[in-house]
Design a protein around this motif. Structure first.
Motif, mmCIF file in Angstrom:
data_model
loop_
_atom_site.group_PDB
_atom_site.id
_atom_site.type_symbol
_atom_site.label_atom_id
_atom_site.label_comp_id
_atom_site.label_asym_id
_atom_site.label_seq_id
_atom_site.Cartn_x
_atom_site.Cartn_y
_atom_site.Cartn_z
ATOM 1 N N ASP A 289 -8.048 7.743 -38.541
ATOM 2 C CA ASP A 289 -8.684 7.826 -39.856
ATOM 3 C C ASP A 289 -8.950 9.365 -39.989
ATOM 4 N N SER A 291 -9.809 10.708 -42.762
ATOM 5 C CA SER A 291 -10.782 10.707 -43.709
ATOM 6 C C SER A 291 -12.025 11.085 -42.897
ATOM 7 N N ARG A 303 -8.141 7.332 -45.600
ATOM 8 C CA ARG A 303 -7.925 6.995 -44.285
ATOM 9 C C ARG A 303 -6.914 7.840 -43.790
#
Length: 331
Positions: A289, A291, A303
């Motif tokens: 991920d 993000s 993500r």
């Protein structure tokens, strides 16, 4: 800490009512606008004008060259009128300050009671009077389609092309995790309305100047592999840009290309900015991920596609990125 917003299935009607009650509307999107920011701001502008609204659209940063084929880009300004408008629509902006100088220079003109917040980022803190937020949507452009369709606006060829541009950009041409049945359904409806999918694909993924091709070669020559972590780094300096006569916009697509390296779970493109900081574009495979990494470094995104800006040198940025990666992905 930013509150995570869950999908809101009952707010579209409120967004429709808010737009219908307004005669003058200002539309803004985030800094360093990507395809979805541009698609959503243009789709809103053209769609709302089709139902008689007076619209001003603005971005703190210039429209990238690769998007200038879209109808309406020449009308996007760098600021909004001083006089208050009936409604302000913030599109694809996960944080209100992500709009940049347009907001930061005069926050007082944006009364919360006059803000419609349209976004698909799961971290959006719901800063508007009405917050049409759907993390399950592929893109804000997909959500804009649903809004202007609910308003009964005509979606002509230009509007359809702008919205499909945003969807194709955020789904990586329907190759990443943002691709959903909803995005495919909306895309089919946009193509049926005349959206020029071939022109979109050319400008997003193929078109480049000779100078840009040379620049890509120089960036690709800098790549480094951290085999232990599965990270590929690439670097772009201001000197490279100047010597090749290319623009920063022409580096779009490099990070997507590098994601195809089989050893890479994460790709990080570090770009030196004019003010001496480092802008980082991140891509990943589904297991990582990015993000979360971006958010930890005051950035944001999705993500598998995110970004941030880190003060300092490449070495400083690289150290910060590796430390954050290790903290969030313990082995």
């Amino acid at each position: 800490m930013t509150e995570t917003v869950q999908p809101q299935t009952n707010v579209l009607e409120s967004a429709v009512d808010m737009v219908r009650d307004a005669e003058t509307i200002g539309i803004v999107a985030h800094v360093n606008p990507d395809a979805d920011a541009l698609g959503s701001i243009l789709g809103l502008t053209l769609g709302l004008e089709a139902i008689g609204k007076r619209v001003v659209s603005a971005l703190s940063d210039p429209v990238p060259e690769y998007a200038r084929f879209l109808a309406g880009t020449e009308r996007i300004t760098s600021d909004l009128p001083d006089q208050p408008l009936d409604l302000y629509i913030f599109a694809d902006s996960a944080e209100i300050h992500r709009v940049g100088e347009i907001y930061v220079s005069d926050p007082s003109r944006f009364e919360p009671s006059r803000i419609l917040n349209i976004d698909h980022h799961r971290t959006n803190p719901a800063y508007g009077r009405v917050n049409y937020i759907d993390p399950g949507a592929s893109s804000t452009s997909e959500m804009v389609f649903r809004l202007i369709q609910s308003l009964g606006a005509e979606i002509d060829r230009d509007t359809a092309t702008a919205l499909l541009f945003g969807i194709v950009g955020d789904t990586g041409s329907f190759r990443n995790g943002a691709t959903t049945p909803g995005s495919l359904d909306v895309s089919a409806q946009l193509v049926a309305r005349g959206a020029d999918i071939q022109r979109i694909a050319f400008h997003l993924f193929e078109s480049k100047t000779f100078a840009a091709a040379r620049l890509w070669g120089r960036v690709l020559s800098t790549i480094e592999l951290d085999a232990e972590r599965g990270i590929v780094f690439a670097f772009l300096t201001q000197v490279m840009l100047a010597e090749e006569g290319a623009t920063i916009d022409e580096t779009e697509g490099i990070v997507e290309y590098l994601r195809g390296i089989t050893e890479a779970e994460v790709v990080l493109l570090l770009r030196e900015t004019e003010d001496g900081n480092v802008r980082v574009s991140m891509r990943s495979r589904p297991a990582v991920d990015v993000s979360a990494i971006a958010k930890a470094l005051d950035g944001g995104g999705h993500r598998q596609a995110a970004g941030c800006t880190i003060p300092g040198t490449f070495e400083t940025a690289k150290t910060a990125l590796v430390e954050t990666f290790d903290r969030l992905n313990p082995r």
